[in-house]
Write an enzyme that holds these catalytic residues in place. Structure first.
Site, short mmCIF file in Angstrom:
data_model
loop_
_atom_site.label_atom_id
_atom_site.label_comp_id
_atom_site.label_asym_id
_atom_site.label_seq_id
_atom_site.Cartn_x
_atom_site.Cartn_y
_atom_site.Cartn_z
CG ASP A 17 8.97 -6.30 3.90
OD1 ASP A 17 10.08 -5.81 4.11
OD2 ASP A 17 8.67 -7.47 4.21
CG ASP A 57 11.60 -3.19 6.56
OD1 ASP A 57 12.19 -2.74 7.55
OD2 ASP A 57 12.19 -3.77 5.63
CG ASN A 124 16.13 -4.18 6.73
OD1 ASN A 124 14.96 -4.57 6.57
ND2 ASN A 124 16.85 -3.78 5.71
CG HIS A 125 14.13 -0.27 5.34
ND1 HIS A 125 14.54 0.70 4.46
CD2 HIS A 125 14.41 -1.45 4.74
CE1 HIS A 125 15.04 0.14 3.37
NE2 HIS A 125 14.97 -1.17 3.52
CG HIS A 243 10.62 -6.14 -0.97
ND1 HIS A 243 10.66 -4.79 -1.30
CD2 HIS A 243 10.90 -6.20 0.36
CE1 HIS A 243 10.96 -4.09 -0.22
NE2 HIS A 243 11.13 -4.92 0.79
#
Length: 725
Positions: A17, A57, A124-125, A243
């Site tokens: 992330d 991500d 997912n981003h 996160h």
């Protein structure tokens, strides 16, 4: 077996992330995301790791900006390229692990010198979307900077094959599963349609490491990935998407594996989970054992957060019954924020250790959550949140959302039907400040409404597709499908009273919401498909039916396509088409029963439709080479026909027009019909120019019955061959 040494240890730097590009237009925080990612890559080079593993991500947006792509590629090139050879040996079939134009690891490419390979899944981003179904990671892979693995082309039939790596006596089976919608993945696991592959030999000697990018906690009934869904033969699971940094591996006694959650390297929301110190880790694998070395990131912007309840504050709880107490309350809150600023700066200086003690601390992120529910009979007069936040313009990085006011939730009455209520102020304030996902905003807004026909969760999904994936027709398709489904259901129901009609609609809507939440309802587009382009390669470009450009979203678009096709297929009007070439006049022979130009146009359109169908069939055939070899054969056949005409005494060109009429049988009949449309201009024009022989040869070709049935287009020798079949 000999004792393991350092040459048998695989050192992996693990991070998830990175969200490069988050808030990049902010003049204060715009560079935070790529700076922290650059620090991660610099750590990989400084610590001389064998590889880097990214858990999804990498980019914050599905279509990252040029600036974001530039910064990522710059950092990868600075730290991953070099003359040091990579000691990892690939033992698996790379074509099954890495799809695309270059289906092999980048450090085995003879044209690139990679010293530290990077392996990554998508989240997912930064998931694949759009024409060609490419992700941002595909660009990095084709440039030779990243090894993109763990793809999930079919969300309802997932096969996970490991990348088998070896260094010395240590064997590593690297599993990856890129992000899939949580509800759908839950259903796929539940139905037993997720298959894991293991090495065929010496299974007990492999260290099995897996990275996933899914919800770790059960936010909804099926909106997460339970740990017990994963196979028990795994040794370590690196969990992305969450996160909050939980860098120390946690043992799962039920499944007998450890779970590590590195968290994000940049704060994308002002929540308690983001306020935890950010870390990455170096995982050292030797044989079947591993150890973890956490490393705290130093470039992360400091973040301090605190929650208070005004009714429990000693100096504040008594002023609720006073008049004009806003100034006193504001001063108290300013004092708390100043303390948080000093706390954040002190933690940042402590984290820097001995690195340039005179360096000024960056402006911190501050969040103060205030619960301002007053005791009975009282009221707290709070200042506007944005006006309060603007008091700290030169002190904090988030100058618009330092404070957040919220009340305790109270049980209210059911809202009046037909009135669109808004969510609570606390929810709106949180969404206005931290709206990273459009789904959350839509969900909170729709929960305050009383929808009758449209399913709420499907509505949120359609809005998310429209905003996040740039699908312009997502909302239109959703509304049309929902209305059609409701109407079909009502037509199938027998004997519904008018008073009970709304109850039936509401029950069906609730059922649709339950099916969507359980992952059993897919949003399928039932739309017309445009014809496949001639140059489309299904093996390389993907299925044409899956492309957004292939779908006809409205009747207007379909009408435009038909008009365009008709304009292409229709022959040019006027006399010039006969004088231009012999092939243009050929369809007139086939149009004998029709009168005038309409019959000729109809025949041409029919021939073109047949040819178009043949083109599609050829493209869809198993072998592309067969089509390439068929096309050049057409000129050869026409040459043979021309030689046959020269050798035939019947097809010999006459010297005068009268001798052409003297022919008997079919030839004279053909000549008479063709004279109906041509002789008024072709012969006089040729006599004026003194080229009667050339014109007579054109007439002779037209009267040839074989040539009269060939297709008309001058630029398509293949089509003339097909019309003969």
């Amino acid at each position: 077996m000999p004792a393991p040494t350092t040459s048998d240890t695989i050192r992996i730097l693990v991070a998830t992330d990175s969200h490069v590009g988050y808030n990049e237009r902010d003049h204060i925080r715009g560079d935070d995301s790529w700076k922290s990612f650059h620090e991660v890559m610099c750590l990989a080079k400084e610590r001389d790791v064998d590889m880097v593993l990214l858990g999804g991500d990498l980019f914050h947006e599905n279509k990252p900006s040029r600036k974001s792509m530039y910064q990522v590629m710059r950092s990868l090139r600075m730290n991953c390229l070099g003359e040091k050879p990579c000691e990892l040996e690939v033992l698996s079939d790379m074509s099954e692990n890495f799809q695309g134009a270059f289906n092999h690891v980048n450090y085995e490419d003879p044209d690139i010198n990679i010293s530290i390979p990077v392996f990554s899944i998508h989240g997912n981003h930064d998931d694949p979307s759009g024409e060609g179904h490419f992700a941002a990671l595909d660009l990095l892979q084709v440039s030779g900077l990243v090894n993109y693995f763990g793809r999930t082309p079919e969300s309802d039939n997932i096969q996970i094959k490991p990348v088998l790596l070896q260094k010395g006596n240590t064997k590593l089976a690297l599993y990856g599963m890129s992000n899939v919608r949580d509800e759908r993945l839950f259903r796929t696991f539940r139905d037993g349609k997720v298959k894991f592959f293991q090495p065929g030999t010496q299974k007990q000697d492999w260290f099995n490491l897996m990275t996933v990018h899914q919800n770790h906690h059960s936010y909804t009934e099926t909106g997460f990935l339970p740990e017990n869904f994963l196979p028990s033969f795994l040794d370590l699971v690196v969990w992305g998407h969450e996160h909050e940094c939980l860098i120390d591996p946690k043992y799962n006694p039920e499944m007998n594996f450890h779970v590590m959650q590195p968290g994000s390297s940049v704060a994308t929301s002002l929540m308690p989970g983001e306020a935890v110190a950010k870390h990455v880790a170096i995982v050292s694998v030797t044989g079947r054992d591993f150890k973890v070395e956490p490393i705290r990131l130093k470039t992360v912007r400091p973040f301090a957060m605190k929650e208070i309840v005004l009714s429990e504050e000693k100096d504040i709880k008594k002023i609720a019954r006073k008049d004009d107490h806003r100034a006193e309350l504001t001063r108290h809150l300013i004092t708390i924020v100043d303390e948080l600023i000093e706390q954040a700066k002190a933690e940042w200086r402590e984290m820097q250790e001995d690195d340039d003690p005179e360096e000024e601390a960056p402006k911190p992120l501050i969040r103060l959550r205030v619960e301002y529910s007053a005791p009975g009979g009282g009221n707290y007069d709070c200042e506007n949140p944005q006006r309060f936040s603007n008091r700290f313009v030169e002190k904090v990085a988030n100058v618009n959302d330092v404070i957040q006011f919220h009340r305790k939730k109270s049980s209210g009455t059911r809202p009046t039907k037909g009135v669109a209520d808004m969510p609570e102020e606390s929810v709106l304030a949180q969404l206005a400040i931290d709206s990273v996902r459009i789904e959350k905003l839509v969900r909170e807004f729709l929960q305050a409404q009383n929808l009758t026909i449209l399913p709420q969760n499907s509505f949120g999904d359609a809005v998310s597709q429209f905003v996040d994936k740039d699908d312009r027709h997502a909302m239109e398709t959703f509304v049309q499908d929902s209305l059609k489904s409701q109407v079909k259901h009502l037509m199938d129901v027998d004997k519904v009273e008018e008073d009970d009609l709304m109850d039936v609609v509401d029950q069906y809507r609730s059922k649709q919401e339950q099916l969507f939440a359980a992952g059993e309802l897919k949003r399928v587009r039932k739309a017309k498909i445009r014809p496949k382009p001639d140059g489309w390669n299904s093996d390389f470009d993907g299925s044409w039916e899956d492309q957004p450009a292939a779908i006809i979203h409205s009747d207007y678009e379909a009408q435009e396509d038909e008009e365009d096709a008709a304009s292409v297929m229709a022959p040019p009007k006027g006399r010039g088409k006969v004088a231009g070439t012999t092939k243009a006049a050929a369809p007139a022979k086939k149009a004998a029963p029709a009168k005038g130009g309409r019959g000729r146009k109809k025949v041409v359109e029919q021939s073109e439709e047949e040819e178009e169908d043949n083109d599609i069939l050829m493209v869809d055939s198993d072998g592309e080479e067969s089509q390439l070899f068929v096309q050049p054969a057409a000129p050869k056949r026409s040459t043979q026909r021309a030689a046959a005409r020269k050798a035939s005494p019947v097809k010999k060109a006459p010297t005068t027009r009268g001798s052409g009429r003297a022919r008997g049988g079919a030839a004279a009949k053909s000549q008479a019909k063709l004279d109906f449309s041509q002789p008024s201009f072709s012969q006089p024009r040729s006599q004026a120019n003194g080229t009667s022989t050339k014109v007579q040869q054109i007439h002779d070709d037209i009267s040839d019955e074989d040539e009269a049935f060939e297709a008309a287009p001058s630029a398509a020798p293949v089509r003339s061959t097909r019309s003969k079949r």
